[in-house]
Motif scaffolding. Structure first.
Motif, PDB file in Angstrom:
ATOM      1  N   GLN A 141     -53.492  25.000   4.094  1.00 29.44           N
ATOM      2  CA  GLN A 141     -53.662  23.551   4.273  1.00 29.44           C
ATOM      3  C   GLN A 141     -55.096  23.247   4.726  1.00 29.44           C
ATOM      4  N   LEU A 142     -55.640  24.099   5.607  1.00 25.48           N
ATOM      5  CA  LEU A 142     -57.024  23.923   6.056  1.00 25.48           C
ATOM      6  C   LEU A 142     -57.986  24.107   4.883  1.00 25.48           C
ATOM      7  N   LYS A 144     -57.328  23.650   1.658  1.00 25.02           N
ATOM      8  CA  LYS A 144     -57.199  22.529   0.722  1.00 25.02           C
ATOM      9  C   LYS A 144     -57.902  21.269   1.240  1.00 25.02           C
ATOM     10  N   LYS A 145     -57.992  21.150   2.572  1.00 30.17           N
ATOM     11  CA  LYS A 145     -58.653  19.980   3.166  1.00 30.17           C
ATOM     12  C   LYS A 145     -60.160  20.203   3.379  1.00 30.17           C
ATOM     13  N   LEU A 147     -61.499  22.460   5.236  1.00 25.75           N
ATOM     14  CA  LEU A 147     -61.778  22.919   6.601  1.00 25.75           C
ATOM     15  C   LEU A 147     -61.916  24.432   6.696  1.00 25.75           C
ATOM     16  N   ASP A 196     -66.104  19.651  12.655  1.00 26.16           N
ATOM     17  CA  ASP A 196     -65.660  18.322  12.199  1.00 26.16           C
ATOM     18  C   ASP A 196     -64.854  17.603  13.277  1.00 26.16           C
ATOM     19  N   ALA A 550     -55.898  19.065  13.330  1.00 25.06           N
ATOM     20  CA  ALA A 550     -55.967  19.111  11.871  1.00 25.06           C
ATOM     21  C   ALA A 550     -54.581  18.877  11.272  1.00 25.06           C
ATOM     22  N   ASP A 553     -53.637  15.225  11.588  1.00 26.68           N
ATOM     23  CA  ASP A 553     -54.281  14.399  10.561  1.00 26.68           C
ATOM     24  C   ASP A 553     -53.616  14.560   9.199  1.00 26.68           C
ATOM     25  N   MET A 554     -52.958  15.709   8.981  1.00 24.86           N
ATOM     26  CA  MET A 554     -52.236  15.939   7.721  1.00 24.86           C
ATOM     27  C   MET A 554     -50.803  15.413   7.778  1.00 24.86           C
TER      28      MET A 554
END
Length: 801
Positions: A141-142, A144-145, A147, A196, A550, A553-554
């Motif tokens: 997930q990190l 894909k974002k 990060l 970030d 993070a 935020d998702m």
């Protein structure tokens, strides 16, 4: 009846386990409380007596909350990936998985022997594929974002362990673990973009109940500053950009310094007259960690770049450029302007190399030392800034730099992105493949977990690659995107990975469909109270807060901060006052203490040893006092009367003790809570009897500290049910007040004696009682009383002349 602690403790531990007494309920309508301690790394040495200090403290909180009617989650698990286990496996030719299972079994047996009320049904282990499946899922997930990204960077490389080390793992140029030489090496590393979230990580500290020193550590590590970026032209025809918090001191910049790794050194190689000297200095710097390079007290070293100079943009003067290892490529731009009149490090450097020192803020003798207290003052030797205050000059220079197009206002952070790669076997595989056509591609989520393959050798490779790199059958695969040839990532995740989100998994540890259900996360989070060592209040705390933010935020977790409250404990030292270690021969084994004195005595002593937040030395003599206290409590069954309430003699003391213990638990004052119960026991002994009501209350107050003996006495006295099912006692504030108080009596500020007065007594009554003392009467005889100072219930001072 003899206090047979061994039989009592085994009996109740068996009962609690059979009944599932401490299992958190899945009834989300109940008021909840989530208490958390840092899960341990299960080493081969097992626990020493320092480990249970944190566990016992939060166990006390958890037990009190259950008695207060809360549905309590107090879980435990294992942070089991990592280098020590892998090194042990290499040395002894045993698979790390076998080593881990053996160590976990040992730790678990030790923890259970202490009667800690963990919910073992929620036990987790970071090395379990069912757990690290979700660690990998979070990484994806990190990724894909945006990060998670890969970057070439200089890292600390242990030539013996053949592994990348964090800065904190390098001490005096050698590996903290093995003592091997550490060099700087450029490697392609996976990074997480924690920068970030730098501002959010600072701002949201205002919303949590952390000890102030913990908040300070977090803020200092993130290191927010406001200043300006400034462009310095060079005689090579290009530009060096620097970041400074003090652009107002630009007129005092007499030289520049760049990091040994700065790319401009290669860029200017044809112009540089002393290139071999610079290369030799760079190689020397590569053997130092970032911490050593930036140490304030170290001797200043550097080499001037011959052939290229910088141009100070505010006055057009050419100034020399030096290479020095105290400037890091990883911070700011890898280049600084030096203002030696107003910075100690720059001043020492300038003195050593004979460089100009120009005062620009009036206030000190800059020939003798740098005037560092220059946050306020008047500008001098600064052209159009002369006569302005520092604050006025900062505003004006930033505007001027912007208008001239040679600079801009900027916020900067010391925080660097998180290096997330490890070239080792014993860690979570990174679930990505590299395809020549598609680049880095995630493996499909339905193929998680990507399991660690069996390897014949766990030895790190000489070229710095993971042992997994040699497993061609595992490495070679197909691209999930285009179906072409691809290679798996062979680096593994750091130990920090599994510990950055474990608090989430405890909420729903057996869920095979998602990290944890939305309902479970919304119910249990945030963690109500988290305790751990001060050594983890920067990086671990920062990393787990970042992952949580993070995920928030998702839309995966419901709250932006994971922990409402964070506290830390002081370590238990050896009897010699030094940190416990095998090499010092001062380690105390908790197994031996439990065998000799019992778990309740050990728990009580660890809480009584001193201020919970400070280090305290172990004392074999003092633990015997805690044992005697419990023996005296056990003997109370011989003097119990049939009365259910409190006796008149002890009524006030009982209410005071309830209040004291209740409040002290919440404030980590476990030692004074125990002292209050010891004092109450002395009163009971002096009285010679205890009512059933008084004994019930004392057992309830003592239960979180000494759960086995209190459960046993509850059963012996046939008070009904199990103690852990009862209600925490309440106190009456009115009955906690004293009827009288002793205060000092002074004449002209000198102590003449004390008097016992009714609480709240008026000034005239107290003065009359004071003057009846012989010493007071003789001291004021023949004098006039000028005034009487009375601080109610505290002090009276008669001023006479």
């Amino acid at each position: 009846m003899r206090y047979d602690f061994a039989a009592i403790e085994k009996k109740w531990q068996d009962i609690w386990e059979k009944k599932g007494t401490f299992r958190a309920k899945d009834d989300y309508s109940l008021p909840k409380y989530y208490a958390l301690v840092e899960f341990p790394y299960p080493s081969g040495q097992g626990l020493h007596v320092g480990h249970p200090r944190s566990y016992t403290a939060l166990d006390i909180v958890a037990r009190k909350r259950r008695l207060q009617g809360y549905n309590v989650l107090y879980p435990m698990g294992w942070d089991a990936f990592g280098l020590p286990t892998e090194n042990f496996a290499i040395k002894n030719h045993i698979h790390p998985e076998i080593v881990t299972k053996k160590n976990v079994a040992r730790f678990k047996q030790q923890l259970k022997s202490l009667g800690l009320s963990f919910d073992w049904s929620r036990e987790i282990n970071t090395t379990d594929p069912n757990y690290y499946k979700w660690t990998q899922w979070i990484f994806l997930q990190l990724f894909k974002k945006g990060l998670a990204y890969k970057k070439e960077m200089a890292v600390n490389w242990c030539t013996s362990c053949k592994v990348v080390l964090a800065n904190e793992e390098v001490v005096n140029g050698v590996c903290e673990r093995c003592g091997g030489e550490v060099i700087r090496k450029v490697k392609s590393q996976w990074m997480l973009k924690i920068t970030d979230y730098a501002q959010k990580l600072i701002d949201d500290l205002d919303e949590v109940d952390y000890l102030e020193r913990i908040k300070t550590q977090q803020r200092n590590w993130i290191g927010r500053s406001t200043g300006a970026e400034v462009n310095f032209k060079t005689t090579a025809g290009d530009t060096l950009t620097i970041y400074t918090t003090r652009p107002d001191t630009l007129f005092g910049a007499t030289y520049m310094v760049i990091a040994p790794e700065h790319p401009n050194i290669e860029k200017w190689s044809s112009l540089i007259e002393n290139m071999p000297e610079l290369i030799a200095y760079r190689e020397q710097s590569a053997r130092k960690s970032d911490f050593e390079r930036t140490e304030v007290q170290k001797e200043k070293t550097g080499v001037e770049i011959k052939g290229v100079k910088a141009i100070n943009p505010v006055n057009g003067r050419e100034i020399p450029i030096f290479v020095s290892d105290y400037v890091l490529m990883s911070y700011g731009t890898g280049a600084i302007m030096a203002v030696p009149a107003h910075d100690t490090r720059d001043w020492e450097f300038a003195k050593k190399f004979g460089l100009p020192i120009i005062e620009v803020v009036k206030g000190g003798d800059v020939e003798k030392e740098a005037f560092t207290d220059c946050e306020t003052g008047i500008m001098v030797n600064s052209d159009f800034l002369n006569g302005l205050t520092v604050q006025e000059a900062q505003v004006k220079i930033k505007k001027w730099l912007t208008e001239k197009g040679i600079g801009r206002e900027k916020v900067n952070f010391k925080l660097r992105d998180w290096v997330f790669s490890r070239q080792r076997y014993w860690g979570e595989p990174i679930p990505l493949v590299h395809c020549e056509k598609c680049g880095w591609v995630p493996i499909p989520e339905d193929q998680l977990p990507l399991r660690l393959p069996e390897v014949e050798s766990y030895e790190p490779t000489d070229n710095g690659e993971s042992p997994l790199a040699a497993m061609e059958d595992w490495v070679n695969t197909t691209c999930p995107k285009c179906g072409g040839k691809a290679r798996r990532e062979t680096d593994t995740m750091p130990q920090w990975a599994g510990s950055s989100w474990y608090f989430l998994r405890y909420c729903d540890p057996h869920n095979d469909k998602e990290l944890a259900s939305k309902e479970a996360l919304e119910y249990w989070l945030p963690v109500d109270w988290y305790n751990g060592g001060m050594e983890h209040t920067t990086l671990h705390l920062l990393y787990s807060r970042f992952w949580n933010k993070a995920l928030y935020d998702m839309g995966i977790v419901p709250y932006k901060e994971p922990y409402k409250k964070r506290t830390s404990h002081g370590m238990i030292l050896g009897e010699n006052g030094e940190k416990m270690s095998k090499s010092r021969g001062n380690v105390v084994n908790p197994d031996e203490i439990v065998k000799e004195y019992g778990a309740d005595t050990m728990r009580l002593y660890e809480m009584f040893i001193g201020d919970f937040e400070k280090a305290a030395p172990w004392s074999s003599a003092s633990i015997k006092g805690c044992r005697r206290f419990l023996e005296r409590v056990f003997a109370l069954q011989d003097i119990v009367t049939d009365e259910e309430g409190y006796s008149k003699e002890l009524e006030s003391s009982m209410h005071k003790c309830i209040k004291k213990v209740s409040e002290d638990i919440e404030n980590l004052k476990f030692n004074t809570a125990i002292a209050a119960m010891m004092s109450l026991l002395n009163e009971i002994t002096d009285k010679g009897s205890i009512t059933r009501g008084e004994l019930k209350t004392l057992l309830l107050l003592l239960n979180p500290f000494a759960p086995h003996i209190t459960e046993e006495l509850w059963e012996i006295e046939k008070f009904g049910g199990m103690l852990n099912e009862q209600k925490w006692p309440e106190y009456d504030e009115e009955k906690c007040k004293d009827d009288s108080v002793e205060i000092p009596v002074q004449v002209n500020g000198k102590l003449k004696g004390t008097i016992t007065i009714p609480v709240g007594a008026e000034k005239e009554q107290v003065q009359a009682m004071a003057q009846s003392l012989d010493k007071v009467a003789s001291a004021i005889a023949g004098k006039n009383i000028i005034k009487v100072i009375y601080i109610q219930n505290k002090l009276i001072n008669i001023v006479a002349k």
